[in-house]
Design a protein around this motif. Structure first.
Motif, PDB file in Angstrom:
ATOM      1  N   LEU A 170       0.714  -1.092   0.139  1.00 24.41           N
ATOM      2  CA  LEU A 170       0.078   0.064  -0.183  1.00 24.41           C
ATOM      3  C   LEU A 170       0.860   1.085  -0.055  1.00 24.41           C
ATOM      4  O   LEU A 170       1.693   1.573   1.020  1.00 24.41           O
ATOM      5  N   GLN A 171       0.757   2.097  -1.079  1.00 25.88           N
ATOM      6  CA  GLN A 171       1.581   3.260  -1.169  1.00 25.88           C
ATOM      7  C   GLN A 171       0.864   4.449  -1.153  1.00 25.88           C
ATOM      8  O   GLN A 171       0.107   4.871  -1.973  1.00 25.88           O
ATOM      9  N   ALA A 172       1.054   5.324   0.105  1.00 27.74           N
ATOM     10  CA  ALA A 172       0.380   6.448   0.420  1.00 27.74           C
ATOM     11  C   ALA A 172       1.242   7.571  -0.131  1.00 27.74           C
ATOM     12  O   ALA A 172       2.131   7.725   0.091  1.00 27.74           O
ATOM     13  N   SER A 173       0.353   8.478  -0.711  1.00 30.75           N
ATOM     14  CA  SER A 173       0.908   9.636  -1.114  1.00 30.75           C
ATOM     15  C   SER A 173       0.180  10.919  -0.876  1.00 30.75           C
ATOM     16  O   SER A 173      -1.076  10.689  -0.712  1.00 30.75           O
ATOM     17  N   GLY A 174       0.704  12.146  -1.261  1.00 36.96           N
ATOM     18  CA  GLY A 174      -0.050  13.303  -1.358  1.00 36.96           C
ATOM     19  C   GLY A 174       0.095  14.163  -0.029  1.00 36.96           C
ATOM     20  O   GLY A 174      -0.592  15.328  -0.006  1.00 36.96           O
ATOM     21  N   GLY A 175       0.906  13.830   0.830  1.00 34.08           N
ATOM     22  CA  GLY A 175       1.114  14.603   2.043  1.00 34.08           C
ATOM     23  C   GLY A 175       1.815  15.698   1.725  1.00 34.08           C
ATOM     24  O   GLY A 175       2.566  15.855   0.790  1.00 34.08           O
ATOM     25  N   GLY A 176       2.028  16.363   2.719  1.00 33.53           N
ATOM     26  CA  GLY A 176       2.706  17.822   2.436  1.00 33.53           C
ATOM     27  C   GLY A 176       2.295  18.883   3.619  1.00 33.53           C
ATOM     28  O   GLY A 176       1.655  18.781   4.557  1.00 33.53           O
ATOM     29  N   LEU A 177       2.876  20.291   3.118  1.00 31.57           N
ATOM     30  CA  LEU A 177       2.668  21.171   4.007  1.00 31.57           C
ATOM     31  C   LEU A 177       1.507  22.282   3.407  1.00 31.57           C
ATOM     32  O   LEU A 177       1.553  22.551   2.422  1.00 31.57           O
ATOM     33  N   VAL A 178       0.520  22.391   4.413  1.00 31.56           N
ATOM     34  CA  VAL A 178      -0.456  23.285   4.125  1.00 31.56           C
ATOM     35  C   VAL A 178      -0.967  24.272   5.202  1.00 31.56           C
ATOM     36  O   VAL A 178      -0.654  23.963   6.490  1.00 31.56           O
ATOM     37  N   GLN A 179      -1.439  25.398   4.721  1.00 33.49           N
ATOM     38  CA  GLN A 179      -2.224  26.433   5.844  1.00 33.49           C
ATOM     39  C   GLN A 179      -3.408  25.949   6.203  1.00 33.49           C
ATOM     40  O   GLN A 179      -4.007  25.486   5.502  1.00 33.49           O
TER      41      GLN A 179
END
Length: 121
Positions: free
Chosen positions: A3-12
């Protein structure tokens, strides 16, 4: 199984992110899928699940109305659309696959590696 999760990051705060979890090595359409998260210094907590068909979903109270789980069985992928993000949503988000429909982490058979979501105030 992977299972390959992606899409995270820094957001306001107030912003949006969409997480994806691509599955391989299993018959995706036969598994219910869940998202969990773990904030720094805290235990892993349930966020949401969706049934194998996509017909049933459930959310923890703190994300209800802001997050939406969906899946595309043709693409072996589950998504988590996160809107109106708050600093308290900051965590590593994990996707999981299981045969049961549950908010309990131990009832899931397979886990992704996690993707970090950071919401700044």
């Amino acid at each position: 199984v992977q299972l390959q999760a992606s899409g995270g990051g820094l957001v306001q705060a107030g912003g949006s992110l969409r997480l994806s979890c691509a599955a391989s090595g299993l018959t995706f359409s036969k598994y219910n899928m869940g998202w969990f998260r773990q904030a720094p210094g805290k235990e892993r907590e349930f966020v949401t699940f969706i049934s194998w068909s996509g017909g049933t979903s459930y959310y923890t109270h703190s994300v209800k109305g802001r997050f939406t789980i969906s899946r595309d069985n043709a693409k072996n992928t589950v998504y988590l659309q996160m809107n109106s993000l708050k600093p308290e949503d900051t965590a590593v988000y994990y996707c999981a696959a299981g045969r049961g429909l549950s908010s309990v982490a131990s009832e899931y058979d397979y886990w992704g590696q996690g993707t970090l979501v950071t919401v700044s105030s």
